[in-house]
Write an enzyme that holds these catalytic residues in place. Sequence first.
Site, short mmCIF file in Angstrom:
data_model
loop_
_atom_site.label_atom_id
_atom_site.label_comp_id
_atom_site.label_asym_id
_atom_site.label_seq_id
_atom_site.Cartn_x
_atom_site.Cartn_y
_atom_site.Cartn_z
N ARG A 75 5.89 -5.12 -2.80
CA ARG A 75 5.23 -6.31 -3.94
C ARG A 75 6.21 -7.49 -4.00
O ARG A 75 7.43 -7.32 -3.57
CB ARG A 75 5.41 -5.47 -5.23
N HIS A 124 -1.57 -10.37 2.15
CA HIS A 124 -1.60 -8.89 1.46
C HIS A 124 -2.85 -8.18 2.14
O HIS A 124 -3.63 -7.73 1.06
CB HIS A 124 -1.70 -9.06 -0.21
C1 GLV Z 1 -1.98 -2.50 -2.38
O1 GLV Z 1 -1.40 -3.39 -2.33
C2 GLV Z 1 -2.18 -1.28 -3.17
O2 GLV Z 1 -1.53 -0.96 -4.27
O3 GLV Z 1 -3.07 -0.41 -2.78
#
Ligand code: GLV
Length: 309
Positions: free
Chosen positions: A224, A272
């Site tokens: 994160r 991401h």
């Molecule tokens: C992605 O960031 C997840 O938590 O699956």
Amino acid sequence: MPIIIVNQSRYIRHWVDTLKAKRPDLDVRVYPDAGAPEEIEFALAWNHPLGAFQEFPNLKCIASTGAGVDHILRDPDLPAQVQITRIVDENLTHDMATFVTALVLNHVRDLDGYKEAQRERTWAQKRYLRTQDLGIGVMGLGVLGSYTALQLRKLGFRVQGWAKSPKVLEDIGTYAGPEELDAFLASSRILVCLLPLTPETANILNKETFQKLPKDAFIINVARGEHLVEQDLIEMLDDGHLSGASLDVFREEPLPENHPFWSHPRINVTPHIASVTNPESAVEQILENYDRLQKKEPLLNVVSRTKGY
Ligand code: GLV
């Protein structure tokens, strides 16, 4: 019993279609079109509007559509009685391990450097380190972290892991708790963050941590954005202690256009995508929990609200 999807950002249509394909009669609703709020007992959530779940007096389960649940737990108005579940999926785990491996190998073999040399038509062979010469430290030894560590080990890297509590993994040195963090960092030439985001792990990738890594260490953050103190990373890259970083997650996503990470020569940015839940592959466990809830059976992959994972 309906399922409501409460999701501000991700693949809502895909989830609706996948749920409907599996169970054509299922009553799937999409927030804010909830219908009668008292009918809602099961929610599928990603990045929900804070406070939204208070609207449902009979809500019993919030299922994260991803591996992480920090996006749910950050809501101060989460109803107390609700269980929270997460996705544990072989594909998600495998995708994370392959992505981290790609980043590690890209760094170790300097593929970006050769691409640049190609642009300049330069034939410049460089010496390189072998996998066994490099220590990789994986922070976080949950489902994703331990599998990733084991896969890297199979490639011949020296791998070690660090977690909140002691873990045993074959052929991988493990360290636990704050008291063993320094020893772990001292031999992590590549540091991979796969920690859950909790108050204890927020900002853990900071200057003090970086200074304890060997010179030229490389940072990979696929957990994160809030794990990383952004300015500390830039400072430690610019003063030469760190050799680079690959970042897939950010405090603000999408990463703002004027953010310094975009143009930093030693930072690789990806949006991401390290490991994204595929509804086709995760829908079974969602429906399994939906059935279990109706039968009043224990749910799968429940997270601890106090631990935060
Ligand atoms: C992605 O960031 C997840 O938590 O699956």
